[in-house]
Write a protein that holds these residues in place. Structure first.
Motif, short mmCIF file in Angstrom:
data_model
loop_
_atom_site.label_atom_id
_atom_site.label_comp_id
_atom_site.label_asym_id
_atom_site.label_seq_id
_atom_site.Cartn_x
_atom_site.Cartn_y
_atom_site.Cartn_z
N HIS A 1 0.83 -1.20 0.00
CA HIS A 1 0.00 0.00 0.00
C HIS A 1 0.87 1.26 0.00
CE1 HIS A 1 -3.65 2.34 0.77
NE2 HIS A 1 -2.93 3.04 1.62
N VAL B 1 2.44 1.77 -3.52
CA VAL B 1 1.51 2.07 -4.62
C VAL B 1 0.77 3.38 -4.39
CG1 VAL B 1 -0.53 1.30 -5.87
CG2 VAL B 1 1.23 -0.35 -5.24
N ARG B 2 0.28 3.61 -3.18
CA ARG B 2 -0.63 4.72 -2.95
C ARG B 2 -0.02 5.91 -2.21
NH1 ARG B 2 -5.94 2.86 -3.59
NH2 ARG B 2 -5.88 1.57 -5.47
N ASN C 1 11.63 0.43 -1.42
CA ASN C 1 11.48 -0.54 -2.50
C ASN C 1 12.74 -1.38 -2.66
OD1 ASN C 1 10.03 -1.71 -4.73
ND2 ASN C 1 11.33 -0.52 -6.10
N ARG D 1 1.36 -5.86 -4.75
CA ARG D 1 1.51 -4.54 -5.36
C ARG D 1 0.89 -4.50 -6.76
NH1 ARG D 1 7.39 -1.53 -6.18
NH2 ARG D 1 6.61 0.34 -7.24
N LEU D 2 1.12 -5.52 -7.55
CA LEU D 2 0.54 -5.58 -8.89
C LEU D 2 -0.99 -5.64 -8.83
CD1 LEU D 2 3.00 -8.06 -10.66
CD2 LEU D 2 2.77 -5.61 -11.07
N GLU E 1 -2.30 -2.17 -7.94
CA GLU E 1 -2.18 -1.23 -9.05
C GLU E 1 -3.34 -1.37 -10.04
OE1 GLU E 1 1.67 -2.10 -10.59
OE2 GLU E 1 2.71 -0.73 -9.22
N HIS E 2 -4.00 -2.53 -10.05
CA HIS E 2 -5.12 -2.76 -10.96
C HIS E 2 -6.47 -2.42 -10.32
CE1 HIS E 2 -2.12 -4.92 -13.32
NE2 HIS E 2 -2.96 -4.89 -14.33
N ASP F 1 -9.07 0.23 -9.42
CA ASP F 1 -9.39 1.58 -9.89
C ASP F 1 -9.65 2.50 -8.70
OD1 ASP F 1 -10.20 3.84 -11.18
OD2 ASP F 1 -11.77 2.89 -12.37
N THR G 1 -11.36 -2.45 -1.70
CA THR G 1 -9.96 -2.68 -2.09
C THR G 1 -9.54 -4.13 -1.88
OG1 THR G 1 -9.52 -0.40 -1.39
CG2 THR G 1 -7.63 -1.79 -1.90
N HIS H 1 -6.17 -10.05 -12.70
CA HIS H 1 -6.00 -9.18 -13.87
C HIS H 1 -6.85 -9.75 -15.01
CE1 HIS H 1 -1.78 -8.84 -11.96
NE2 HIS H 1 -2.61 -8.00 -11.39
#
Length: 233
Positions: A39, A42-43, A53, A117-118, A121-122, A124, A146, A229
Protein backbone atom coordinates in the motif's frame (compact mmCIF):
# COMPACT_ATOMS: atom_id res chain seq x y z
CA UNK A 1 3.85 -46.64 9.47
CA UNK A 2 1.99 -44.32 7.11
CA UNK A 3 2.35 -44.32 3.34
CA UNK A 4 4.24 -41.04 3.56
CA UNK A 5 6.75 -42.44 6.05
CA UNK A 6 7.18 -45.55 3.92
CA UNK A 7 8.00 -43.36 0.92
CA UNK A 8 10.17 -40.67 2.56
CA UNK A 9 11.38 -42.43 5.68
CA UNK A 10 11.08 -41.02 9.23
CA UNK A 11 13.72 -38.32 8.72
CA UNK A 12 12.31 -37.18 5.39
CA UNK A 13 8.77 -37.11 6.75
CA UNK A 14 9.86 -35.03 9.75
CA UNK A 15 11.68 -32.61 7.45
CA UNK A 16 8.63 -32.24 5.20
CA UNK A 17 6.27 -31.62 8.12
CA UNK A 18 8.63 -29.08 9.64
CA UNK A 19 8.99 -27.34 6.26
CA UNK A 20 5.23 -27.01 5.92
CA UNK A 21 4.89 -25.77 9.51
CA UNK A 22 7.69 -23.22 9.10
CA UNK A 23 6.39 -22.06 5.72
CA UNK A 24 2.85 -21.58 7.01
CA UNK A 25 4.03 -19.41 9.89
CA UNK A 26 6.41 -17.50 7.63
CA UNK A 27 3.59 -16.74 5.19
CA UNK A 28 0.96 -15.84 7.79
CA UNK A 29 3.26 -13.53 9.74
CA UNK A 30 4.55 -11.82 6.59
CA UNK A 31 1.14 -11.15 5.04
CA UNK A 32 -0.01 -8.14 7.15
CA UNK A 33 3.34 -6.40 6.71
CA UNK A 34 3.34 -7.16 2.97
CA UNK A 35 -0.13 -5.60 2.61
CA UNK A 36 1.03 -2.45 4.41
CA UNK A 37 4.27 -2.15 2.43
CA UNK A 38 2.51 -2.72 -0.90
CA UNK A 39 0.00 0.00 0.00
CA UNK A 40 2.83 2.40 0.82
CA UNK A 41 4.63 1.71 -2.45
CA UNK A 42 1.51 2.07 -4.62
CA UNK A 43 -0.63 4.72 -2.95
CA UNK A 44 1.81 6.91 -1.04
CA UNK A 45 4.48 9.35 -2.15
CA UNK A 46 7.10 10.04 0.49
CA UNK A 47 10.80 10.62 0.92
CA UNK A 48 12.59 7.27 1.01
CA UNK A 49 9.99 5.43 -1.07
CA UNK A 50 12.61 4.14 -3.52
CA UNK A 51 14.86 3.15 -0.63
CA UNK A 52 12.02 1.13 0.87
CA UNK A 53 11.48 -0.54 -2.50
CA UNK A 54 15.16 -1.47 -2.65
CA UNK A 55 15.16 -2.85 0.90
CA UNK A 56 12.08 -4.96 0.17
CA UNK A 57 13.72 -6.59 -2.86
CA UNK A 58 17.22 -6.85 -1.35
CA UNK A 59 16.79 -10.50 -0.21
CA UNK A 60 16.26 -11.48 -3.86
CA UNK A 61 19.70 -10.25 -4.93
CA UNK A 62 21.78 -10.82 -1.80
CA UNK A 63 23.42 -14.22 -1.41
CA UNK A 64 21.15 -16.16 0.96
CA UNK A 65 24.13 -16.90 3.22
CA UNK A 66 24.62 -13.16 3.67
CA UNK A 67 20.97 -12.78 4.67
CA UNK A 68 21.35 -15.64 7.14
CA UNK A 69 24.48 -14.06 8.60
CA UNK A 70 22.74 -10.71 9.02
CA UNK A 71 19.89 -12.45 10.81
CA UNK A 72 22.37 -14.23 13.06
CA UNK A 73 24.19 -11.05 14.11
CA UNK A 74 20.86 -9.28 14.64
CA UNK A 75 18.68 -11.95 16.24
CA UNK A 76 21.29 -14.28 17.75
CA UNK A 77 20.99 -14.94 21.49
CA UNK A 78 23.95 -12.64 22.18
CA UNK A 79 22.88 -9.97 19.72
CA UNK A 80 21.04 -6.93 21.14
CA UNK A 81 17.71 -7.62 19.42
CA UNK A 82 17.85 -11.35 20.01
CA UNK A 83 18.74 -10.93 23.68
CA UNK A 84 15.94 -8.38 24.11
CA UNK A 85 13.36 -10.76 22.59
CA UNK A 86 14.51 -13.59 24.82
CA UNK A 87 14.53 -11.50 28.00
CA UNK A 88 11.19 -9.77 27.40
CA UNK A 89 9.12 -12.29 25.43
CA UNK A 90 11.00 -15.53 25.98
CA UNK A 91 11.32 -15.79 22.19
CA UNK A 92 14.48 -17.47 20.89
CA UNK A 93 15.08 -17.38 17.14
CA UNK A 94 18.63 -18.58 16.49
CA UNK A 95 18.89 -22.36 16.02
CA UNK A 96 15.14 -22.80 16.52
CA UNK A 97 12.25 -23.43 14.12
CA UNK A 98 11.06 -19.92 14.89
CA UNK A 99 14.26 -18.59 13.34
CA UNK A 100 13.69 -20.80 10.31
CA UNK A 101 10.26 -19.18 9.93
CA UNK A 102 11.82 -15.72 10.16
CA UNK A 103 14.46 -16.54 7.54
CA UNK A 104 11.94 -18.18 5.20
CA UNK A 105 9.51 -15.29 5.61
CA UNK A 106 12.20 -12.75 4.84
CA UNK A 107 13.26 -14.56 1.66
CA UNK A 108 9.68 -14.90 0.41
CA UNK A 109 8.63 -11.38 1.40
CA UNK A 110 9.67 -9.66 -1.88
CA UNK A 111 7.61 -12.11 -3.95
CA UNK A 112 4.56 -11.54 -1.76
CA UNK A 113 4.89 -7.75 -1.88
CA UNK A 114 5.33 -7.75 -5.64
CA UNK A 115 2.20 -9.83 -6.27
CA UNK A 116 0.11 -7.73 -3.89
CA UNK A 117 1.51 -4.54 -5.36
CA UNK A 118 0.54 -5.58 -8.89
CA UNK A 119 -2.96 -6.47 -7.69
CA UNK A 120 -3.36 -3.10 -5.96
CA UNK A 121 -2.18 -1.23 -9.05
CA UNK A 122 -5.12 -2.76 -10.96
CA UNK A 123 -7.69 -1.49 -8.44
CA UNK A 124 -9.39 1.58 -9.89
CA UNK A 125 -9.03 4.45 -7.38
CA UNK A 126 -12.27 5.94 -8.74
CA UNK A 127 -14.21 3.12 -7.08
CA UNK A 128 -12.70 4.05 -3.73
CA UNK A 129 -13.32 7.75 -4.36
CA UNK A 130 -16.97 7.04 -5.18
CA UNK A 131 -17.39 5.13 -1.91
CA UNK A 132 -15.74 8.00 -0.01
CA UNK A 133 -18.20 10.51 -1.47
CA UNK A 134 -21.02 8.34 -0.11
CA UNK A 135 -19.60 8.67 3.38
CA UNK A 136 -17.69 5.37 3.72
CA UNK A 137 -14.68 5.47 6.03
CA UNK A 138 -11.20 4.57 4.82
CA UNK A 139 -11.28 1.32 6.77
CA UNK A 140 -14.65 0.33 5.33
CA UNK A 141 -13.51 1.20 1.80
CA UNK A 142 -10.39 -0.89 2.22
CA UNK A 143 -12.32 -3.83 3.70
CA UNK A 144 -15.27 -3.85 1.28
CA UNK A 145 -13.76 -2.61 -1.99
CA UNK A 146 -9.96 -2.68 -2.09
CA UNK A 147 -9.30 -6.01 -0.38
CA UNK A 148 -11.93 -8.02 -2.32
CA UNK A 149 -10.58 -6.70 -5.63
CA UNK A 150 -7.01 -7.51 -4.53
CA UNK A 151 -7.84 -10.93 -3.09
CA UNK A 152 -6.62 -13.11 -6.01
CA UNK A 153 -3.32 -11.19 -6.04
CA UNK A 154 -2.98 -11.54 -2.28
CA UNK A 155 -3.49 -15.30 -2.53
CA UNK A 156 -1.03 -15.50 -5.42
CA UNK A 157 1.59 -13.67 -3.38
CA UNK A 158 0.97 -15.85 -0.34
CA UNK A 159 1.30 -19.04 -2.40
CA UNK A 160 4.55 -17.83 -3.98
CA UNK A 161 5.96 -16.86 -0.59
CA UNK A 162 4.95 -20.26 0.82
CA UNK A 163 6.70 -22.05 -2.04
CA UNK A 164 9.80 -19.92 -1.60
CA UNK A 165 9.80 -20.69 2.12
CA UNK A 166 9.53 -24.43 1.41
CA UNK A 167 12.63 -24.24 -0.79
CA UNK A 168 14.71 -21.84 1.30
CA UNK A 169 18.14 -23.21 2.20
CA UNK A 170 21.03 -20.75 2.44
CA UNK A 171 19.62 -18.21 4.89
CA UNK A 172 17.95 -20.92 6.97
CA UNK A 173 20.96 -23.18 7.42
CA UNK A 174 23.17 -20.19 8.25
CA UNK A 175 20.77 -18.82 10.86
CA UNK A 176 19.37 -21.98 12.48
CA UNK A 177 21.79 -24.70 11.33
CA UNK A 178 20.63 -28.19 10.29
CA UNK A 179 19.33 -29.97 13.39
CA UNK A 180 17.20 -33.06 12.58
CA UNK A 181 13.73 -32.77 14.05
CA UNK A 182 14.25 -29.15 15.12
CA UNK A 183 15.47 -27.02 12.23
CA UNK A 184 16.02 -29.51 9.40
CA UNK A 185 13.74 -28.54 6.54
CA UNK A 186 13.38 -30.28 3.17
CA UNK A 187 16.37 -28.56 1.47
CA UNK A 188 18.54 -29.14 4.55
CA UNK A 189 17.54 -32.81 4.66
CA UNK A 190 18.35 -33.24 0.97
CA UNK A 191 21.75 -31.63 1.49
CA UNK A 192 22.48 -33.84 4.51
CA UNK A 193 21.48 -37.02 2.67
CA UNK A 194 23.69 -36.18 -0.28
CA UNK A 195 26.68 -36.15 2.08
CA UNK A 196 26.06 -39.78 3.08
CA UNK A 197 26.99 -42.54 0.61
CA UNK A 198 23.99 -44.63 -0.36
CA UNK A 199 21.40 -42.03 0.63
CA UNK A 200 20.94 -40.70 -2.90
CA UNK A 201 17.60 -42.54 -3.45
CA UNK A 202 16.16 -41.03 -0.26
CA UNK A 203 17.38 -37.60 -1.33
CA UNK A 204 15.79 -38.09 -4.75
CA UNK A 205 12.40 -38.85 -3.17
CA UNK A 206 12.62 -35.60 -1.21
CA UNK A 207 13.53 -33.80 -4.42
CA UNK A 208 10.38 -35.19 -6.06
CA UNK A 209 8.24 -33.94 -3.17
CA UNK A 210 9.88 -30.50 -3.33
CA UNK A 211 9.32 -30.29 -7.08
CA UNK A 212 5.67 -31.32 -6.72
CA UNK A 213 5.05 -28.60 -4.12
CA UNK A 214 6.83 -25.98 -6.23
CA UNK A 215 4.93 -26.84 -9.42
CA UNK A 216 1.57 -26.86 -7.61
CA UNK A 217 2.37 -23.48 -6.06
CA UNK A 218 3.37 -21.95 -9.39
CA UNK A 219 0.23 -23.22 -11.12
CA UNK A 220 -2.00 -21.95 -8.30
CA UNK A 221 -0.25 -18.59 -8.27
CA UNK A 222 -0.61 -18.19 -12.03
CA UNK A 223 -4.32 -19.01 -11.91
CA UNK A 224 -4.97 -16.53 -9.12
CA UNK A 225 -2.83 -13.84 -10.75
CA UNK A 226 -4.92 -14.13 -13.92
CA UNK A 227 -8.09 -13.76 -11.87
CA UNK A 228 -6.74 -10.55 -10.35
CA UNK A 229 -6.00 -9.18 -13.87
CA UNK A 230 -9.04 -10.21 -15.96
CA UNK A 231 -7.79 -8.30 -18.99
CA UNK A 232 -4.42 -10.08 -19.03
CA UNK A 233 -3.44 -13.34 -20.68
Amino acid sequence: MSVLEAFLGPEGTAAMRLSIWVSLWATLLSLPLALWVAHLLVRRRFWGRELLNILVHLPLVLPPVVTGYLLLVTFGRRAPVGQFLEDTLGLVLAFRWTGAALAAGLMGFPLMVRAIRLALEHVDPKLEEAAATLGASRLRIYATITLPLMWPGILAGAVLAFAKAIGEFGATITFVSNIPGKTQTLPSAIYAMLQIPGEEPAAFRLVLVSMAIAVAALVASEVMARRSHPGGR
